[in-house]
Design an enzyme around this catalytic site. Structure first.
Site, short mmCIF file in Angstrom:
data_model
loop_
_atom_site.label_atom_id
_atom_site.label_comp_id
_atom_site.label_asym_id
_atom_site.label_seq_id
_atom_site.Cartn_x
_atom_site.Cartn_y
_atom_site.Cartn_z
N ASN A 148 0.80 -1.22 0.00
CA ASN A 148 0.00 0.00 0.00
C ASN A 148 0.83 1.28 0.00
O ASN A 148 0.42 2.30 -0.52
CB ASN A 148 -0.96 0.00 1.20
CG ASN A 148 -0.34 -0.54 2.46
OD1 ASN A 148 0.21 -1.64 2.46
ND2 ASN A 148 -0.41 0.22 3.54
N GLN A 176 -5.10 -3.74 -2.03
CA GLN A 176 -4.55 -2.56 -2.70
C GLN A 176 -4.41 -2.78 -4.22
O GLN A 176 -4.19 -1.83 -4.96
CB GLN A 176 -3.21 -2.22 -2.07
CG GLN A 176 -2.80 -0.78 -2.14
CD GLN A 176 -3.79 0.22 -1.57
OE1 GLN A 176 -4.39 0.99 -2.32
NE2 GLN A 176 -3.97 0.25 -0.27
N HIS A 198 -13.82 -0.14 -0.85
CA HIS A 198 -13.52 1.30 -0.83
C HIS A 198 -12.17 1.65 -1.44
O HIS A 198 -11.82 2.82 -1.55
CB HIS A 198 -13.64 1.86 0.60
CG HIS A 198 -12.50 1.59 1.53
ND1 HIS A 198 -11.51 2.52 1.74
CD2 HIS A 198 -12.19 0.53 2.30
CE1 HIS A 198 -10.64 2.03 2.63
NE2 HIS A 198 -11.03 0.82 2.98
N THR A 234 -26.27 -9.40 10.19
CA THR A 234 -27.19 -9.00 9.11
C THR A 234 -26.39 -8.37 7.97
O THR A 234 -25.55 -7.51 8.20
CB THR A 234 -28.23 -8.00 9.66
OG1 THR A 234 -28.93 -8.64 10.73
CG2 THR A 234 -29.21 -7.57 8.58
N CYS A 321 3.77 11.51 12.91
CA CYS A 321 4.44 12.19 13.99
C CYS A 321 3.54 12.13 15.21
O CYS A 321 2.49 12.76 15.24
CB CYS A 321 4.71 13.64 13.61
SG CYS A 321 5.58 14.52 14.89
C1 LIG Z 1 -2.91 -3.71 1.68
C2 LIG Z 1 -4.09 -3.41 2.55
N1 LIG Z 1 -4.68 -4.41 3.22
C3 LIG Z 1 -5.74 -4.21 4.01
C4 LIG Z 1 -6.25 -2.95 4.20
C5 LIG Z 1 -7.39 -2.78 5.13
O1 LIG Z 1 -8.58 -2.57 4.48
P1 LIG Z 1 -9.82 -1.90 5.24
O2 LIG Z 1 -9.55 -0.43 5.22
O3 LIG Z 1 -10.98 -2.29 4.37
O4 LIG Z 1 -9.90 -2.47 6.58
C6 LIG Z 1 -5.67 -1.87 3.52
C7 LIG Z 1 -6.18 -0.50 3.71
O5 LIG Z 1 -5.44 0.46 3.70
C8 LIG Z 1 -4.56 -2.11 2.68
O6 LIG Z 1 -3.95 -1.12 2.02
#
Ligand SMILES: Cc1ncc(COP(=O)(O)O)c(C=O)c1O
Length: 383
Positions: A148, A176, A198, A234, A321
């Site tokens: 990420n 990602q 998302h 649910t 930070c």
């Molecule tokens: C590589 C990776 N795995 C898992 C997640 C976690 O996903 P979520 O925000 O849906 O919990 C992220 C979110 O930044 C991600 O970049």
């Protein structure tokens, strides 16, 4: 100028066509577990979404478990190891997402041994290094498809082949990667794979865990019999409809999206020369088309991020930070980047709808702000 959002690895905007697909579900009543017509219509909408996600990933719909987040999906797999085996060993790359690293640390507290394999300085994990850690009691290997922070793509298929030869299942966090590069589960040869809406223009609150038929699984959430008893609760019908609609868009449009993002990313990196004193992380290995993580030497990236924010640019830093102490991100630490470089690193992540001139605008702002911060630092050093 309108604000320019260049933090798509944190989250993506909800695509209007996804929202349009979600609207009827948002307005409808009906628990997808109910047997009456309202419930059946909700359940049908969820099954359509399941088909759409399955089609994107190349898997069977019944092998998908919907969850509320990528973090939940990752936790469910690592939690499974503790439930099924009680003990043993797991291997993770040292720059997995915190939802895997923290879940592995929890296994450790419960008596598991954990090997954390550091990526090479290039940003790629060596399959041989992972294979070298495998033991007779290894229960799981975790390797993400794309990091990420730096966007580096990982050799998941090679690792899965080596692990399979030893009978060890593999979890691939593809959160990602989806929406940026093709993700075909059959080509990866893994046993578990996680995605989250998302990150690819779908809504928050909807994610999926794919579990290979026959692979072990123990639910994180128990209670109702939803999701074939693999995830109680649910179903969030509108969000899942959005997940499905977003998956269908990725399936149809990814190529064009990736081309657009790569063009902006490449234009951005080509323009860095004019600023000087920069280095792009993971520049020498295959990367996501949208991600550029750049060290601006001699600059505090947090301060740079704030200055850019004031000018309407949303970007991010990996280092946070906290109370005056700079905490280097796990990714930078795992890469062995020294603290100064980590603290000078800024992540820019473009999106499918980023304006054509986004790179040019950002470069113009960076030229001024980087120079200003370097002058301030030099003045401070003279004092
Ligand atoms: C590589 C990776 N795995 C898992 C997640 C976690 O996903 P979520 O925000 O849906 O919990 C992220 C979110 O930044 C991600 O970049």
């Amino acid at each position: 100028m309108d604000p320019v959002y260049l933090d798509h690895n944190a989250t993506t905007p909800l695509e209007p066509r996804v929202l349009a697909a979600m609207m009827p579900a948002l307005e409808a009543t009906g628990n997808a577990s109910s047997v009456h017509g309202f419930g059946r219509r909700a359940a049908e909408a969820v099954e359509t979404a399941r088909d759409q996600v399955a089609a994107l990933l190349g898997v069977r719909p019944r092998e998908l478990v919907f969850t509320a987040s990528g973090s939940e999906a990752n936790n469910a797999v690592l939690g499974t190891m503790s439930e099924l085996h009680g003990g043993g060993h797991v291997v993770v790359s040292a720059f997995e997402h915190p939802s895997i690293l923290a879940a592995a640390a929890r296994l450790e507290e419960r008596g598991f041994a954990v090997s954390r394999v550091r990526p090479e300085p290039t940003g790629r994990v060596s399959p041989a290094a992972i294979a070298g850690e495998l033991r007779d009691d290894t229960r799981l290997v975790c390797l993400m498809l794309a990091n990420n922070e730096i966007g580096a793509l990982q050799p998941v298929a090679e690792v899965a082949e080596l692990a399979r030869a030893r009978g060890v299942p593999v979890l691939c966090d593809a959160v990602q990667a989806v929406g940026k590069v093709p993700v075909a589960v059959p080509d990866l040869g893994v046993d578990y794979l996680t995605v989250g809406a998302h990150k690819f223009y779908g809504p928050l609150g909807a994610a999926a865990l794919w579990i290979r038929g026959g692979a072990g699984f123990s639910p994180l959430l128990v209670g109702g019999s939803q999701e074939r008893r693999r995830r109680a609760g649910t179903l969030n019908v509108p969000a899942l409809v959005g997940l499905g609609a977003a998956a269908a868009l990725v399936a149809a449009e990814l190529e064009g999206w990736a081309r657009h993002m790569a063009r902006l990313r490449d234009a951005f990196e080509a323009g860095l020369g004019a600023i000087g004193g920069t280095a792009v992380h993971a520049a020498a290995v295959p990367r996501l088309p949208n991600t550029s993580n750049v060290a601006f030497h001699g600059v505090d990236a947090e301060a740079l991020m704030v200055r850019l924010d004031l000018r309407g640019f949303a970007v991010s830093t990996g280092s946070a930070c906290a109370s005056g102490v700079v905490e280097v991100s796990e990714t930078m630490r795992a890469l062995g980047v020294d603290e100064e470089v980590a603290a000078a690193s800024l992540r820019v992540s473009f999106g499918k709808d980023s304006p054509e001139r986004a790179a040019e605008w950002l470069l113009a702002a960076l030229r001024e702000e980087v120079e200003a911060l370097r002058e301030l630092a030099a003045a401070g050093a003279r004092r």
